[in-house]
Write a protein that holds these residues in place. Structure first.
Motif, PDB file in Angstrom:
ATOM      1  N   ALA A  18      -2.664   6.907  -5.032  1.00 56.00           N
ATOM      2  CA  ALA A  18      -2.228   6.140  -3.910  1.00 56.00           C
ATOM      3  C   ALA A  18      -3.782   5.794  -2.844  1.00 56.00           C
ATOM      4  CB  ALA A  18      -1.840   7.502  -2.920  1.00 56.00           C
ATOM      5  N   GLY A  19      -3.003   6.000  -1.606  1.00 53.49           N
ATOM      6  CA  GLY A  19      -4.559   5.303  -1.023  1.00 53.49           C
ATOM      7  C   GLY A  19      -5.267   3.774  -1.230  1.00 53.49           C
ATOM      8  N   LYS A  20      -4.511   3.307  -1.385  1.00 57.69           N
ATOM      9  CA  LYS A  20      -4.581   1.410  -2.012  1.00 57.69           C
ATOM     10  C   LYS A  20      -4.014   0.514  -1.257  1.00 57.69           C
ATOM     11  CE  LYS A  20      -7.505   3.039  -6.318  1.00 57.69           C
ATOM     12  NZ  LYS A  20      -8.057   3.119  -7.592  1.00 57.69           N
ATOM     13  N   ILE A  21      -4.965  -0.624  -0.948  1.00 58.81           N
ATOM     14  CA  ILE A  21      -4.160  -1.293  -0.989  1.00 58.81           C
ATOM     15  C   ILE A  21      -4.351  -2.693  -1.738  1.00 58.81           C
ATOM     16  CG2 ILE A  21      -5.622  -2.065   0.886  1.00 58.81           C
ATOM     17  CD1 ILE A  21      -2.978  -3.338   2.252  1.00 58.81           C
ATOM     18  N   ARG A  22      -3.221  -3.327  -2.139  1.00 55.29           N
ATOM     19  CA  ARG A  22      -3.130  -4.908  -3.184  1.00 55.29           C
ATOM     20  C   ARG A  22      -2.607  -6.107  -1.848  1.00 55.29           C
ATOM     21  NH1 ARG A  22      -3.809  -6.497  -8.330  1.00 55.29           N
ATOM     22  NH2 ARG A  22      -4.164  -4.439  -9.018  1.00 55.29           N
ATOM     23  N   PHE A  23      -3.518  -7.013  -2.049  1.00 52.74           N
ATOM     24  CA  PHE A  23      -3.228  -8.345  -1.557  1.00 52.74           C
ATOM     25  C   PHE A  23      -2.968  -9.053  -2.603  1.00 52.74           C
ATOM     26  CE2 PHE A  23      -6.069  -5.752   1.722  1.00 52.74           C
ATOM     27  CZ  PHE A  23      -5.829  -6.163   2.690  1.00 52.74           C
ATOM     28  N   ILE A  24      -2.072  -9.974  -2.686  1.00 47.43           N
ATOM     29  CA  ILE A  24      -1.559 -10.686  -3.293  1.00 47.43           C
ATOM     30  C   ILE A  24      -1.866 -12.114  -2.621  1.00 47.43           C
ATOM     31  CG2 ILE A  24       0.085 -11.239  -4.907  1.00 47.43           C
ATOM     32  CD1 ILE A  24       0.802  -8.456  -3.825  1.00 47.43           C
ATOM     33  N   ASP A  25      -2.176 -13.114  -3.839  1.00 43.50           N
ATOM     34  CA  ASP A  25      -2.002 -14.542  -3.175  1.00 43.50           C
ATOM     35  C   ASP A  25      -1.066 -15.396  -4.210  1.00 43.50           C
ATOM     36  OD1 ASP A  25      -1.648 -17.598  -1.661  1.00 43.50           O
ATOM     37  OD2 ASP A  25      -4.013 -16.964  -1.333  1.00 43.50           O
ATOM     38  N   PHE A  26       0.556 -15.659  -3.809  1.00 45.02           N
ATOM     39  CA  PHE A  26       0.876 -16.392  -4.743  1.00 45.02           C
ATOM     40  C   PHE A  26       0.680 -17.455  -5.391  1.00 45.02           C
ATOM     41  CE2 PHE A  26       3.061 -12.535  -3.091  1.00 45.02           C
ATOM     42  CZ  PHE A  26       3.961 -11.634  -4.573  1.00 45.02           C
ATOM     43  N   ASN A  45      -4.694  15.740   2.221  1.00 44.66           N
ATOM     44  CA  ASN A  45      -6.364  15.292   2.629  1.00 44.66           C
ATOM     45  C   ASN A  45      -5.286  14.094   2.377  1.00 44.66           C
ATOM     46  OD1 ASN A  45      -7.769  17.034   3.175  1.00 44.66           O
ATOM     47  ND2 ASN A  45      -7.926  17.804   0.539  1.00 44.66           N
ATOM     48  N   PHE A  46      -5.039  13.427   2.093  1.00 42.06           N
ATOM     49  CA  PHE A  46      -4.675  11.984   2.490  1.00 42.06           C
ATOM     50  C   PHE A  46      -4.498  11.708   3.548  1.00 42.06           C
ATOM     51  CE2 PHE A  46      -2.474   8.029   3.233  1.00 42.06           C
ATOM     52  CZ  PHE A  46      -2.735   7.158   2.044  1.00 42.06           C
ATOM     53  N   VAL A  47      -4.916  11.587   5.128  1.00 43.83           N
ATOM     54  CA  VAL A  47      -4.959  10.948   5.863  1.00 43.83           C
ATOM     55  C   VAL A  47      -5.978  10.883   6.324  1.00 43.83           C
ATOM     56  CG1 VAL A  47      -4.801  10.893   8.314  1.00 43.83           C
ATOM     57  CG2 VAL A  47      -3.048  11.266   7.679  1.00 43.83           C
ATOM     58  N   LYS A  48      -7.268  12.212   6.218  1.00 45.90           N
ATOM     59  CA  LYS A  48      -8.908  12.433   6.241  1.00 45.90           C
ATOM     60  C   LYS A  48      -9.561  11.991   5.087  1.00 45.90           C
ATOM     61  CE  LYS A  48     -11.956  15.940   6.278  1.00 45.90           C
ATOM     62  NZ  LYS A  48     -12.055  17.263   6.275  1.00 45.90           N
ATOM     63  N   GLU A  49      -8.838  11.004   4.022  1.00 43.22           N
ATOM     64  CA  GLU A  49      -9.059  10.408   3.029  1.00 43.22           C
ATOM     65  C   GLU A  49      -9.448   8.962   3.151  1.00 43.22           C
ATOM     66  OE1 GLU A  49      -9.845  11.249  -1.322  1.00 43.22           O
ATOM     67  OE2 GLU A  49      -9.835  13.926  -0.147  1.00 43.22           O
ATOM     68  N   GLN A 104       7.077   2.851 -10.895  1.00 42.92           N
ATOM     69  CA  GLN A 104       5.848   3.206 -11.263  1.00 42.92           C
ATOM     70  C   GLN A 104       5.386   4.589 -10.276  1.00 42.92           C
ATOM     71  OE1 GLN A 104       3.399  -0.521 -10.836  1.00 42.92           O
ATOM     72  NE2 GLN A 104       2.939   0.182 -12.909  1.00 42.92           N
ATOM     73  N   TYR A 105       5.960   4.567  -8.731  1.00 44.81           N
ATOM     74  CA  TYR A 105       5.280   4.872  -8.008  1.00 44.81           C
ATOM     75  C   TYR A 105       5.821   6.798  -8.488  1.00 44.81           C
ATOM     76  CZ  TYR A 105       5.539   9.173  -4.225  1.00 44.81           C
ATOM     77  OH  TYR A 105       6.058  10.300  -3.528  1.00 44.81           O
ATOM     78  N   PHE A 106       7.392   6.602  -9.356  1.00 46.16           N
ATOM     79  CA  PHE A 106       8.329   7.894  -9.232  1.00 46.16           C
ATOM     80  C   PHE A 106       7.623   8.193 -11.100  1.00 46.16           C
ATOM     81  CE2 PHE A 106      11.374   6.395  -6.175  1.00 46.16           C
ATOM     82  CZ  PHE A 106      11.003   7.922  -5.125  1.00 46.16           C
ATOM     83  N   ALA A 143       0.598  -1.490   0.455  1.00 46.39           N
ATOM     84  CA  ALA A 143      -0.058  -0.213  -0.479  1.00 46.39           C
ATOM     85  C   ALA A 143       1.307   1.299  -0.061  1.00 46.39           C
ATOM     86  CB  ALA A 143      -0.981   0.465   1.539  1.00 46.39           C
ATOM     87  N   LEU A 144       0.260   2.189  -0.824  1.00 44.54           N
ATOM     88  CA  LEU A 144       0.940   3.288  -0.074  1.00 44.54           C
ATOM     89  C   LEU A 144       0.578   5.318   0.010  1.00 44.54           C
ATOM     90  CD1 LEU A 144       2.673   5.812  -1.710  1.00 44.54           C
ATOM     91  CD2 LEU A 144       1.891   6.364  -3.517  1.00 44.54           C
ATOM     92  N   PHE A 145       1.331   4.788   1.107  1.00 42.49           N
ATOM     93  CA  PHE A 145       0.708   6.376   2.425  1.00 42.49           C
ATOM     94  C   PHE A 145       1.063   7.410   1.864  1.00 42.49           C
ATOM     95  CE2 PHE A 145      -0.104   1.418   4.152  1.00 42.49           C
ATOM     96  CZ  PHE A 145      -0.977   2.771   5.318  1.00 42.49           C
ATOM     97  N   ASN A 146       0.352   8.599   0.962  1.00 44.48           N
ATOM     98  CA  ASN A 146       0.463   9.793   0.357  1.00 44.48           C
ATOM     99  C   ASN A 146       0.821  10.373   1.459  1.00 44.48           C
ATOM    100  OD1 ASN A 146       2.737  11.612  -0.578  1.00 44.48           O
ATOM    101  ND2 ASN A 146       1.239  11.228  -2.515  1.00 44.48           N
ATOM    102  N   TYR A 147       2.041  10.548   2.713  1.00 45.99           N
ATOM    103  CA  TYR A 147       1.926  11.646   3.856  1.00 45.99           C
ATOM    104  C   TYR A 147       1.933  13.035   2.845  1.00 45.99           C
ATOM    105  CZ  TYR A 147       1.070   7.194   6.513  1.00 45.99           C
ATOM    106  OH  TYR A 147       0.434   5.899   7.325  1.00 45.99           O
ATOM    107  N   LYS A 148       2.483  12.735   2.149  1.00 44.23           N
ATOM    108  CA  LYS A 148       2.587  14.704   2.205  1.00 44.23           C
ATOM    109  C   LYS A 148       1.231  15.499   1.044  1.00 44.23           C
ATOM    110  CE  LYS A 148       5.380  15.265  -2.320  1.00 44.23           C
ATOM    111  NZ  LYS A 148       6.972  14.572  -3.278  1.00 44.23           N
ATOM    112  N   GLU A 149       0.801  14.210   0.836  1.00 44.11           N
ATOM    113  CA  GLU A 149      -0.398  15.067   0.498  1.00 44.11           C
ATOM    114  C   GLU A 149      -1.467  15.508   1.472  1.00 44.11           C
ATOM    115  OE1 GLU A 149      -3.109  12.357  -1.784  1.00 44.11           O
ATOM    116  OE2 GLU A 149      -1.614  12.691  -3.674  1.00 44.11           O
TER     117      GLU A 149
END
Ligand code: ZN
Lengths: 65, 242
Positions: free
Chosen positions: B211-219, B162-166, B203-205, B154-160
């Motif tokens: 941001a604000g999404k989490i991906r779950f992977i079952d390999f 309103n990120f934490v609020k959303e 990809q981020y750079f 997951a990417l937590f974009n704490y620079k943004e």
């Protein structure tokens, strides 16, 4: 009512998410739940009301690196 | 000037300028085990030149099935030291700063001037501290973990603003993790996840990650699901942001 859990239709008489998870014997600790594609914070599971045709995804959280 | 080193990478659509883009970025990696080691190596290979690495641990025999940056000659040595040498062998121009341990007192120094923090540690409590400090330093944070045959990122974009609020913070998610232990882990799963984290950073750079999404992977069955992170309104991050 009918809800979808991990892709499968589930018939339940329960009203809250917490009760549904208990009914399905899903361990609360270490799980994350999303409803219609959005995480439902675990602190709200007991007050989260079930509605017809809601889609839930239950995930196992991992912490290793 | 076209550099032979990145010839094949720059031939990939969407990543033509990747090496150039990574060259002025500063990335901090906490946790240099199965995820952090290989991930750092792939990022330096791709053109990253500035890293801060943090791990207090030494290489042990039980690491070797999955921590591919280390081998029998590294047993008992500091992971950070060994990894730094591997990175310098890969690209002598890379600048690597080492931190022994991520703690309350050195967190601000570690976070200083970073464009991104990768939390690839193996304890929820340490992850919470890293997240708290990333949030107070307003540095974007990638939280990635692996266990058994599964991974999550997951990417937590704490620079943004309103990120934490959303979307909340890592604690909002971790509240339900307790004192999780991870007894089992497969080597290929750890390395697959490490590669996935490296790709995610690229990809981020390149501006390709939301941001604000989490991906779950079952390999085991290659199943992967992405959902939106939402805040826990009882979390400390919500009091601070309101
Ligand atoms: Zn929070």
């Amino acid at each position: 009512m009918k809800v979808i859990v991990n892709g499968e239709e589930v018939e339940t008489q329960k009203t809250s998410l917490k009760e549904l998870l208990a009914e399905l014997e899903i361990k609360a600790q270490g799980s994350a739940v999303a409803c219609n594609g959005e995480i439902v914070p675990s602190s709200t599971w007991d007050t989260f009301k079930l509605e017809e045709q809601q889609t839930f995804d239950v995930f196992t959280l991992v912490a290793g690196g | 000037m076209l550099n032979d080193r990145y010839l094949r990478q720059s031939a990939v659509t969407g990543f033509e300028n990747l090496a150039q883009n990574l060259s002025d970025k500063r990335v901090g990696i906490v946790g240099l085990g199965g995820l952090g080691g290989l991930c750092a190596y792939l990022l330096v290979g791709a053109g990253l030149k500035n890293l801060k690495l943090c791990d207090f641990d030494e290489v042990s025999l039980s690491n070797l099935h999955r921590q591919v940056m280390y081998d029998q000659t590294s047993l008992g040595l500091s992971k950070a030291q060994v990894l730094k040498q591997r990175l310098l062998n890969l690209d002598e121009s890379v600048k690597v700063e080492l931190f022994p341990k991520f703690e309350e007192h050195n967190a601000a120094l570690f976070n200083e001037n970073l464009d991104l923090i990768l939390d690839l540690t193996d304890k929820v409590q340490v992850r919470e501290l890293i997240s708290d400090k990333a949030l107070s330093s307003k540095v974007p944070l990638i939280e990635a973990s692996v266990s058994n045959t599964r991974g999550q990122i997951a990417l937590f974009n704490y620079k943004e603003q309103n990120f934490v609020k959303e979307h909340g913070c890592f604690r909002c998610l971790a509240k339900n993790m307790g004192h999780m232990t991870s007894p089992g882990i497969l080597g290929p799963v750890a390395s697959a996840m490490a590669s996935l984290v490296a790709l995610y950073v690229m990809q981020y750079f390149q501006g390709q990650i939301e941001a604000g999404k989490i991906r779950f992977i079952d390999f085991l069955n290659f199943k992967s699901t992405e959902v939106v992170l939402r805040p826990d309104l009882t979390c400390t991050c919500q009091k601070e942001s309101s």
